[in-house]
Design an enzyme around this catalytic site. Structure first.
Site, PDB file in Angstrom:
ATOM      1  N   LYS A 130       0.842  -1.212   0.000  1.00 56.35           N
ATOM      2  CA  LYS A 130       0.000   0.000   0.000  1.00 56.35           C
ATOM      3  C   LYS A 130       0.872   1.256   0.000  1.00 56.35           C
ATOM      4  CE  LYS A 130      -4.163  -1.585   2.420  1.00 56.35           C
ATOM      5  NZ  LYS A 130      -4.996  -1.316   3.596  1.00 56.35           N
ATOM      6  N   ASP A 189       3.372  -0.601  12.302  1.00 53.42           N
ATOM      7  CA  ASP A 189       2.042  -1.138  12.595  1.00 53.42           C
ATOM      8  C   ASP A 189       1.671  -0.694  14.003  1.00 53.42           C
ATOM      9  OD1 ASP A 189      -0.250  -2.470  13.150  1.00 53.42           O
ATOM     10  OD2 ASP A 189       0.460  -4.445  12.494  1.00 53.42           O
ATOM     11  N   ASN A 220      -1.522  11.007  12.113  1.00 54.32           N
ATOM     12  CA  ASN A 220      -2.790  10.956  11.373  1.00 54.32           C
ATOM     13  C   ASN A 220      -3.452   9.589  11.370  1.00 54.32           C
ATOM     14  OD1 ASN A 220      -4.651  11.588   8.887  1.00 54.32           O
ATOM     15  ND2 ASN A 220      -3.349   9.883   8.240  1.00 54.32           N
ATOM     16  N   TYR A 263     -13.705   5.047  20.111  1.00 50.62           N
ATOM     17  CA  TYR A 263     -13.176   6.053  19.159  1.00 50.62           C
ATOM     18  C   TYR A 263     -13.147   7.430  19.839  1.00 50.62           C
ATOM     19  CZ  TYR A 263     -12.739   8.962  14.959  1.00 50.62           C
ATOM     20  OH  TYR A 263     -12.314   9.881  14.019  1.00 50.62           O
ATOM     21  N   LYS A 278      -9.927   9.922  20.552  1.00 48.19           N
ATOM     22  CA  LYS A 278      -9.822  11.235  19.893  1.00 48.19           C
ATOM     23  C   LYS A 278      -9.705  12.363  20.922  1.00 48.19           C
ATOM     24  CE  LYS A 278      -8.952   9.886  16.292  1.00 48.19           C
ATOM     25  NZ  LYS A 278      -7.851  10.352  15.444  1.00 48.19           N
TER      26      LYS A 278
HETATM   27  N1  LIG Z   1     -12.549  10.702   7.413  1.00 51.92           N
HETATM   28  C1  LIG Z   1     -13.224  11.374   8.315  1.00 51.92           C
HETATM   29  O1  LIG Z   1     -14.391  11.695   8.126  1.00 51.92           O
HETATM   30  C2  LIG Z   1     -12.565  11.760   9.613  1.00 51.92           C
HETATM   31  C3  LIG Z   1     -13.320  12.532  10.526  1.00 51.92           C
HETATM   32  C4  LIG Z   1     -12.727  12.906  11.719  1.00 51.92           C
HETATM   33  C5  LIG Z   1     -11.429  12.541  11.986  1.00 51.92           C
HETATM   34  N2  LIG Z   1     -10.717  11.795  11.080  1.00 51.92           N
HETATM   35  C6  LIG Z   1      -9.338  11.399  11.444  1.00 51.92           C
HETATM   36  O2  LIG Z   1      -8.483  11.514  10.321  1.00 51.92           O
HETATM   37  C7  LIG Z   1      -7.442  10.551  10.425  1.00 51.92           C
HETATM   38  C8  LIG Z   1      -7.235   9.877   9.074  1.00 51.92           C
HETATM   39  O3  LIG Z   1      -8.394   9.155   8.731  1.00 51.92           O
HETATM   40  P1  LIG Z   1      -8.869   8.910   7.229  1.00 51.92           P
HETATM   41  O4  LIG Z   1     -10.246   9.425   7.154  1.00 51.92           O
HETATM   42  O5  LIG Z   1      -7.862   9.382   6.277  1.00 51.92           O
HETATM   43  O6  LIG Z   1      -8.959   7.320   7.244  1.00 51.92           O
HETATM   44  P2  LIG Z   1      -8.407   6.191   6.249  1.00 51.92           P
HETATM   45  O7  LIG Z   1      -8.566   6.596   4.839  1.00 51.92           O
HETATM   46  O8  LIG Z   1      -9.053   4.926   6.715  1.00 51.92           O
HETATM   47  O9  LIG Z   1      -6.851   6.158   6.578  1.00 51.92           O
HETATM   48  C9  LIG Z   1      -6.409   5.703   7.833  1.00 51.92           C
HETATM   49  C10 LIG Z   1      -4.936   5.437   7.751  1.00 51.92           C
HETATM   50  O10 LIG Z   1      -4.527   4.901   9.028  1.00 51.92           O
HETATM   51  C11 LIG Z   1      -3.806   3.708   8.773  1.00 51.92           C
HETATM   52  N3  LIG Z   1      -3.859   2.740   9.871  1.00 51.92           N
HETATM   53  C12 LIG Z   1      -4.941   2.200  10.470  1.00 51.92           C
HETATM   54  N4  LIG Z   1      -4.547   1.274  11.376  1.00 51.92           N
HETATM   55  C13 LIG Z   1      -3.196   1.227  11.323  1.00 51.92           C
HETATM   56  C14 LIG Z   1      -2.210   0.467  11.984  1.00 51.92           C
HETATM   57  N5  LIG Z   1      -2.515  -0.490  12.897  1.00 51.92           N
HETATM   58  N6  LIG Z   1      -0.907   0.692  11.696  1.00 51.92           N
HETATM   59  C15 LIG Z   1      -0.552   1.598  10.758  1.00 51.92           C
HETATM   60  N7  LIG Z   1      -1.441   2.348  10.078  1.00 51.92           N
HETATM   61  C16 LIG Z   1      -2.745   2.157  10.366  1.00 51.92           C
HETATM   62  C17 LIG Z   1      -4.455   3.124   7.533  1.00 51.92           C
HETATM   63  O11 LIG Z   1      -3.612   2.124   6.981  1.00 51.92           O
HETATM   64  P3  LIG Z   1      -4.233   0.877   6.152  1.00 51.92           P
HETATM   65  O12 LIG Z   1      -4.497   1.421   4.788  1.00 51.92           O
HETATM   66  O13 LIG Z   1      -3.155  -0.140   6.198  1.00 51.92           O
HETATM   67  O14 LIG Z   1      -5.493   0.468   6.862  1.00 51.92           O
HETATM   68  C18 LIG Z   1      -4.588   4.370   6.699  1.00 51.92           C
HETATM   69  O15 LIG Z   1      -3.365   4.703   6.107  1.00 51.92           O
HETATM   70  C19 LIG Z   1      -7.822   9.596  11.559  1.00 51.92           C
HETATM   71  O16 LIG Z   1      -7.025   9.887  12.692  1.00 51.92           O
HETATM   72  C20 LIG Z   1      -9.265   9.939  11.840  1.00 51.92           C
HETATM   73  O17 LIG Z   1      -9.629   9.744  13.186  1.00 51.92           O
HETATM   74  C21 LIG Z   1     -11.264  11.400   9.903  1.00 51.92           C
END
Ligand SMILES: NC(=O)c1ccc[n+]([C@@H]2O[C@H](COP(=O)([O-])OP(=O)(O)OC[C@H]3O[C@@H](n4cnc5c(N)ncnc54)[C@H](OP(=O)(O)O)[C@@H]3O)[C@@H](O)[C@H]2O)c1
Length: 316
Positions: free
Chosen positions: A49, A75, A102, A187, A191
């Protein structure tokens, strides 16, 4: 004026780490920094990835780019990989200008990590605390340099407005993994912990007084709004409300959702007086509420976390 990443200054010579940089908002952040010639380490648990993300970003960069992108294997569910990642990074780089915390999960089923902590607590919070602790001396050394303008070195942590749902004292120290709670409760707690972490960092290493000082690190906690990413999809799968919001088109495109974190990490529009603040869409300063303002809770969580990481053998 609304911030856009095009307004970022040239980032040649600057080094960033973006956890979860292979997907969603982290990917967009890494891409925006690379567009301005930064060197970006993408923290990711999956090499394929990370490599795909790097190749995708590289394919969009102009031929004149001096950016470079690298996979930093991490990880979050195994804290030993955080230590290895920090050592790998420090063996390669003497400086670090931006640490972007992030990576995250939302509303996944109850699961324990290799280290015995619940997945949200460890992925979203504990792993980021450890990574920060291991890299803080390098961030501070970078911020001390005469050739690094004050305010260049920053730590930005992704949070969520979901923290407002935290109940009671906010952090359940007596049952920190919330085995009896719902996925959303876990969650929410993680946060809130992201905010408490950034606010304590701000108190410890952020700007003090009215005069800029060499060595100070600027910080921010960012709520990106609801964005159409993998995380939103797992939220949607777990909640009718989330599913409906996404179906009705309330989720933004991740390239826009990342504006707040990009602003906080690298923009000259992010003022010194903003350090420690809460950023919300569209990349503007906002206000903390409720437990996020509890100074005792910030200190208590910091010392709980240090003790726990010492108990687990990851901090001395
Ligand atoms: N999207 C929203 O609406 C939203 C709203 C509020 C806050 N946020 C915050 O924004 C941040 C990014 O979220 P996103 O929306 O971009 O989500 P996303 O597209 O699901 O991306 C999450 C990232 O975290 C990685 N990750 C998850 N578990 C992991 C682990 N055990 N080790 C290493 N990497 C890991 C994922 O890797 P894999 O690809 O390997 O799973 C991916 O690269 C998060 O902290 C989230 O709480 C997002």
């Amino acid at each position: 004026m609304v911030f856009t990443p095009e307004s970022l200054p040239d980032m040649s010579g600057r080094v960033f780490i973006v956890t979860g940089g292979n997907a969603g908002l982290g990917f967009e952040t890494a891409k925006a920094l690379a567009f301005k010639n930064a060197k970006v380490y993408i923290g990711a648990r999956s090499a394929p990835k990370a490599e795909t993300a790097i190749a995708t970003i590289q394919s969009t960069l102009p031929a004149t780019t001096t950016a470079s992108l690298h996979h930093l294997p991490i990880d979050h569910m195994d804290l030993s990989t955080i230590v290895t990642a920090a050592h790998t990074f420090l063996a390669a780089e003497p400086l670090l200008h931006g640490l972007i915390l992030n990576a995250g999960i939302m509303c996944t089923p109850y699961q324990l990590s290799t280290n015995g902590h619940e997945a949200h607590w460890q992925t979203n919070y504990l792993a980021h605390f450890l990574l920060t602790a291991l890299l803080l001396p390098t961030l501070q050394a970078t911020a001390q340099r005469d050739d690094v303008p004050i305010g260049t070195v920053r730590i930005v942590e992704m949070t969520s407005a979901a923290y407002l749902w935290a109940s009671g004292a906010g952090i359940a120290f007596e049952a920190i993994d919330l085995p009896r709670g719902k996925p959303f409760d876990r969650y929410v707690q993680s946060k809130l912990a992201n905010i408490l972490h950034i606010r304590e960092l701000q108190a410890r290493v952020g700007p003090k007084g009215s005069q800029p000082q060499r060595g100070e690190i600027w910080t921010a906690a960012v709520h990106p709004g609801l964005n159409d990413t993998g995380l939103a999809a797992s939220y949607g799968a777990s909640s009718l409300f989330g599913r409906t919001m996404i179906k009705l088109g309330f989720a933004a495109k991740p390239e826009k959702g990342a504006y707040g974190v990009i602003l906080a990490a690298a923009s000259n529009d992010f003022a010194r007086s903003w350090s420690g603040c809460y950023i919300v869409p569209p990349a503007k300063k906002s206000t903390y509420y409720r437990q996020a303002n509890d100074r005792n809770l910030q200190e208590k969580l910091w010392s709980w976390t240090e003790d726990e990481l010492k108990r687990l053998g990851f901090l001395q």
